[in-house]
Design a protein around this motif. Structure first.
Motif, PDB file in Angstrom:
ATOM      1  N   ALA A  34      -0.268 -13.204   1.500  1.00 27.26           N
ATOM      2  CA  ALA A  34       0.680 -14.018   2.032  1.00 27.26           C
ATOM      3  C   ALA A  34       2.166 -13.623   1.705  1.00 27.26           C
ATOM      4  CB  ALA A  34       0.246 -15.375   1.499  1.00 27.26           C
ATOM      5  N   ILE A  35       2.316 -13.210   0.348  1.00 23.74           N
ATOM      6  CA  ILE A  35       3.555 -12.832   0.125  1.00 23.74           C
ATOM      7  C   ILE A  35       4.061 -11.115   0.140  1.00 23.74           C
ATOM      8  CG2 ILE A  35       4.107 -14.536  -1.664  1.00 23.74           C
ATOM      9  CD1 ILE A  35       3.267 -12.839  -3.819  1.00 23.74           C
ATOM     10  N   ASN A  36       3.062 -10.435   0.683  1.00 26.97           N
ATOM     11  CA  ASN A  36       3.421  -9.060   0.646  1.00 26.97           C
ATOM     12  C   ASN A  36       3.008  -8.464   2.111  1.00 26.97           C
ATOM     13  OD1 ASN A  36       4.402  -6.858  -0.501  1.00 26.97           O
ATOM     14  ND2 ASN A  36       2.348  -6.379  -1.546  1.00 26.97           N
ATOM     15  N   THR A  37       2.826  -9.268   3.042  1.00 26.56           N
ATOM     16  CA  THR A  37       2.079  -8.939   4.227  1.00 26.56           C
ATOM     17  C   THR A  37       2.559  -7.566   4.866  1.00 26.56           C
ATOM     18  OG1 THR A  37       2.147 -11.512   4.896  1.00 26.56           O
ATOM     19  CG2 THR A  37       1.479  -9.837   6.472  1.00 26.56           C
ATOM     20  N   LYS A  38       3.902  -7.750   5.046  1.00 31.05           N
ATOM     21  CA  LYS A  38       4.335  -6.116   5.759  1.00 31.05           C
ATOM     22  C   LYS A  38       3.771  -5.023   5.068  1.00 31.05           C
ATOM     23  CE  LYS A  38       8.285  -3.746   7.628  1.00 31.05           C
ATOM     24  NZ  LYS A  38       9.994  -4.021   8.049  1.00 31.05           N
ATOM     25  N   GLU A  39       4.123  -4.957   3.580  1.00 34.23           N
ATOM     26  CA  GLU A  39       3.831  -3.725   2.910  1.00 34.23           C
ATOM     27  C   GLU A  39       2.261  -3.544   2.737  1.00 34.23           C
ATOM     28  OE1 GLU A  39       4.344  -2.251  -1.637  1.00 34.23           O
ATOM     29  OE2 GLU A  39       5.903  -3.806  -0.948  1.00 34.23           O
ATOM     30  N   ALA A  40       1.499  -4.541   2.716  1.00 31.67           N
ATOM     31  CA  ALA A  40       0.185  -4.444   2.624  1.00 31.67           C
ATOM     32  C   ALA A  40      -0.611  -3.982   3.871  1.00 31.67           C
ATOM     33  CB  ALA A  40      -0.564  -5.979   2.304  1.00 31.67           C
ATOM     34  N   LEU A  41      -0.080  -4.425   4.819  1.00 28.51           N
ATOM     35  CA  LEU A  41      -0.714  -3.900   6.226  1.00 28.51           C
ATOM     36  C   LEU A  41      -0.195  -2.577   6.664  1.00 28.51           C
ATOM     37  CD1 LEU A  41      -0.471  -7.255   8.777  1.00 28.51           C
ATOM     38  CD2 LEU A  41      -2.315  -6.379   7.035  1.00 28.51           C
ATOM     39  N   ASN A  42       1.027  -2.227   6.205  1.00 24.77           N
ATOM     40  CA  ASN A  42       1.342  -0.829   6.586  1.00 24.77           C
ATOM     41  C   ASN A  42       0.657   0.334   5.528  1.00 24.77           C
ATOM     42  OD1 ASN A  42       3.239  -1.622   8.490  1.00 24.77           O
ATOM     43  ND2 ASN A  42       4.995  -1.638   7.067  1.00 24.77           N
ATOM     44  N   ALA A  43       0.516  -0.276   4.432  1.00 30.73           N
ATOM     45  CA  ALA A  43      -0.294   0.754   3.673  1.00 30.73           C
ATOM     46  C   ALA A  43      -1.686   0.809   3.862  1.00 30.73           C
ATOM     47  CB  ALA A  43      -0.091   0.274   2.119  1.00 30.73           C
ATOM     48  N   ARG A  44      -2.200   0.118   4.488  1.00 26.76           N
ATOM     49  CA  ARG A  44      -3.742   0.307   5.142  1.00 26.76           C
ATOM     50  C   ARG A  44      -3.897   0.764   6.310  1.00 26.76           C
ATOM     51  NH1 ARG A  44      -3.151  -3.578   1.301  1.00 26.76           N
ATOM     52  NH2 ARG A  44      -4.817  -3.965  -0.109  1.00 26.76           N
ATOM     53  N   SER A  45      -2.700   0.951   7.003  1.00 30.28           N
ATOM     54  CA  SER A  45      -2.662   1.327   8.588  1.00 30.28           C
ATOM     55  C   SER A  45      -2.443   2.839   8.732  1.00 30.28           C
ATOM     56  CB  SER A  45      -1.496   0.503   9.416  1.00 30.28           C
ATOM     57  OG  SER A  45      -2.028  -0.485   9.241  1.00 30.28           O
ATOM     58  N   ALA A  46      -3.361   3.747   9.053  1.00 31.41           N
ATOM     59  CA  ALA A  46      -3.286   5.196   9.215  1.00 31.41           C
ATOM     60  C   ALA A  46      -2.017   5.200  10.032  1.00 31.41           C
ATOM     61  CB  ALA A  46      -4.619   5.781   9.759  1.00 31.41           C
ATOM     62  N   ILE A  47      -2.067   4.655  11.066  1.00 35.55           N
ATOM     63  CA  ILE A  47      -0.487   4.808  12.122  1.00 35.55           C
ATOM     64  C   ILE A  47       0.700   4.918  11.278  1.00 35.55           C
ATOM     65  CG2 ILE A  47      -0.380   2.589  12.461  1.00 35.55           C
ATOM     66  CD1 ILE A  47      -0.466   5.443  15.238  1.00 35.55           C
ATOM     67  N   GLN A  48       0.683   4.116  10.150  1.00 34.83           N
ATOM     68  CA  GLN A  48       1.888   4.150   9.631  1.00 34.83           C
ATOM     69  C   GLN A  48       2.175   5.387   8.084  1.00 34.83           C
ATOM     70  OE1 GLN A  48       4.495   2.217  10.137  1.00 34.83           O
ATOM     71  NE2 GLN A  48       3.593   0.696  11.511  1.00 34.83           N
ATOM     72  N   GLN A  49       0.828   5.904   8.150  1.00 36.14           N
ATOM     73  CA  GLN A  49       0.604   6.728   7.105  1.00 36.14           C
ATOM     74  C   GLN A  49       0.520   8.254   7.328  1.00 36.14           C
ATOM     75  OE1 GLN A  49       0.790   5.680   3.810  1.00 36.14           O
ATOM     76  NE2 GLN A  49       1.368   3.908   4.762  1.00 36.14           N
ATOM     77  N   VAL A  50       0.817   8.724   8.627  1.00 34.95           N
ATOM     78  CA  VAL A  50       0.471  10.003   9.071  1.00 34.95           C
ATOM     79  C   VAL A  50       1.046  11.061   8.387  1.00 34.95           C
ATOM     80  CG1 VAL A  50       0.414  11.422  11.448  1.00 34.95           C
ATOM     81  CG2 VAL A  50      -0.265   9.127  11.466  1.00 34.95           C
ATOM     82  N   ASP A  51       2.383  10.660   7.888  1.00 35.67           N
ATOM     83  CA  ASP A  51       3.327  11.603   7.155  1.00 35.67           C
ATOM     84  C   ASP A  51       2.409  12.064   5.736  1.00 35.67           C
ATOM     85  OD1 ASP A  51       5.387  12.094   9.036  1.00 35.67           O
ATOM     86  OD2 ASP A  51       6.456  10.481   8.070  1.00 35.67           O
ATOM     87  N   LYS A  52       1.623  11.275   5.350  1.00 35.97           N
ATOM     88  CA  LYS A  52       1.152  11.409   4.187  1.00 35.97           C
ATOM     89  C   LYS A  52      -0.331  12.160   4.299  1.00 35.97           C
ATOM     90  CE  LYS A  52       3.167   7.237   1.811  1.00 35.97           C
ATOM     91  NZ  LYS A  52       2.943   6.073   1.157  1.00 35.97           N
ATOM     92  N   MET A  53      -0.848  12.353   5.536  1.00 35.93           N
ATOM     93  CA  MET A  53      -2.052  12.641   5.584  1.00 35.93           C
ATOM     94  C   MET A  53      -2.582  13.929   5.559  1.00 35.93           C
ATOM     95  SD  MET A  53      -4.582  10.890   8.400  1.00 35.93           S
ATOM     96  CE  MET A  53      -3.892   9.378   8.026  1.00 35.93           C
ATOM     97  N   CYS A  54      -3.453  14.376   4.904  1.00 30.20           N
ATOM     98  CA  CYS A  54      -3.597  16.006   4.864  1.00 30.20           C
ATOM     99  C   CYS A  54      -3.676  16.475   6.165  1.00 30.20           C
ATOM    100  CB  CYS A  54      -4.968  15.909   4.148  1.00 30.20           C
ATOM    101  SG  CYS A  54      -5.363  17.889   3.933  1.00 30.20           S
ATOM    102  N   LYS A  55      -2.971  17.710   6.281  1.00 29.73           N
ATOM    103  CA  LYS A  55      -2.638  18.426   7.498  1.00 29.73           C
ATOM    104  C   LYS A  55      -3.650  19.625   7.431  1.00 29.73           C
ATOM    105  CE  LYS A  55       1.948  16.931   8.281  1.00 29.73           C
ATOM    106  NZ  LYS A  55       1.859  15.876   7.449  1.00 29.73           N
TER     107      LYS A  55
END
Length: 314
Positions: free
Chosen positions: A226-247
């Protein structure tokens, strides 16, 4: 003087045993009796002369062993399943990531037989976690938070198994398990291949297309949602984490065009981002396929086996 030496020897012995215990990840292994569950037994076998005989489609079960395991993950006792080929000496390894949350979608005897054992029969050591807080596991479910470590901590579990070759490992996840697979790939490049079916890769889009997820999944399972919605959803969404993903880990993406649980647009959007970041992958869309691709199971098994064999059996 002699007594002191014995005491010293005892202390050293206990210290070594304690150290060994700390390094051991697998706490227990219990063989699964596939005929104990009457419903499962009737699905996979027939009675002949008061003995259970496997149906032709399930004869692969004669070539594998299935066990329920408890292992250590961040100091927590976590439950899971393990399936090992009875043939051969050393085999590549696959970590299977279950879907759902809490008890829903958890691993059970059916999934152990139909999924883990099936892959094991192809010549792979297969292990899967219930994740912390679920089905008797210690800790608290976090739906893609610290529980991603429960996947990573299966690597040392595999290293304890004589038949597991951990120089050749793959990830295989479905739905929420797809999310766990993607998040694992942001933390490790140890895997030679990955397979994701009906993968949850955008929690914002999931909220838009499935508004029931807010209360039943997000608020219930994500710490401080409830108090950390944006950060929590972004951290769990692969679409937001592509830069960190193993290539260097090629990903096979399988998705049904009639998936009402996780819309196929998620796979298309993520594939586009993978193309931009040059992450090797293949996307297969199954016409009219549902979330589990149940009507395409033969083709799913074929594509999964081909992908694993291509990257792990060289």
């Amino acid at each position: 003087m002699l007594q002191k030496k014995y005491i010293l020897l005892l202390i050293v012995t206990l210290s070594v045993a304690s150290l060994f215990g700390q390094n051991t990840k697998i706490l227990s292994r219990e063989p699964l009796n596939i005929f104990k569950n009457e419903e499962l037994a009737n699905r996979i076998s027939v009675l002949k002369n008061d003995k259970r005989v496997l149906k032709p489609n399930f004869r692969y079960l004669d070539s594998v062993k299935i066990e329920q395991i408890t292992y250590l993950s961040d100091g927590l006792k976590v439950k899971g399943y393990l399936s090992t080929p009875l043939f051969g000496v050393k085999h590549p390894s696959v970590i299977y990531n279950r879907g759902g949350n809490g008890e829903f979608g958890s691993l059970n005897e059916f999934k152990a037989v139909f999924i883990l054992a099936k892959v094991a029969s192809w010549g792979y050591v297969v292990v899967g976690s219930q994740y912390r807080g679920n089905v008797g596991s210690e800790g608290v479910e976090e739906f893609g938070g610290e529980d991603v470590n429960d996947v990573l901590n299966l690597i040392p579990v595999l290293k304890e198994l004589e038949k597991a070759d951990t120089s050749r490992m793959a990830l295989y996840g479905w739905s929420r398990g797809g999310m766990m697979t993607y998040l694992t790939l942001t933390k490790s490049c140890e895997f030679k291949a990955a397979i994701v079916g009906g993968g949850l890769s955008d929690l914002w889009k999931w909220m838009e297309t499935r508004n029931d997820t807010i209360e039943t999944v997000y608020a219930k399972n994500i710490p401080n949602y409830a108090i950390n919605t944006k950060e929590a959803l972004n951290a769990r969404s692969a679409i937001q984490q592509v830069d960190k993903m193993c290539k260097t880990t090629p990903v096979l993406m399988l998705h049904g065009t009639n998936d009402l649980s996780v819309v196929p647009e998620m796979a298309l959007d993520l594939s586009y981002e993978f193309l931009k970041k040059k992450i090797p992958h293949q996307l297969i869309l199954f016409k009219d396929g549902n979330h589990g691709l149940s009507e395409h199971r033969t083709e799913v098994n074929y594509q999964t086996k081909q992908w694993l064999d291509t990257y792990l059996k060289y």
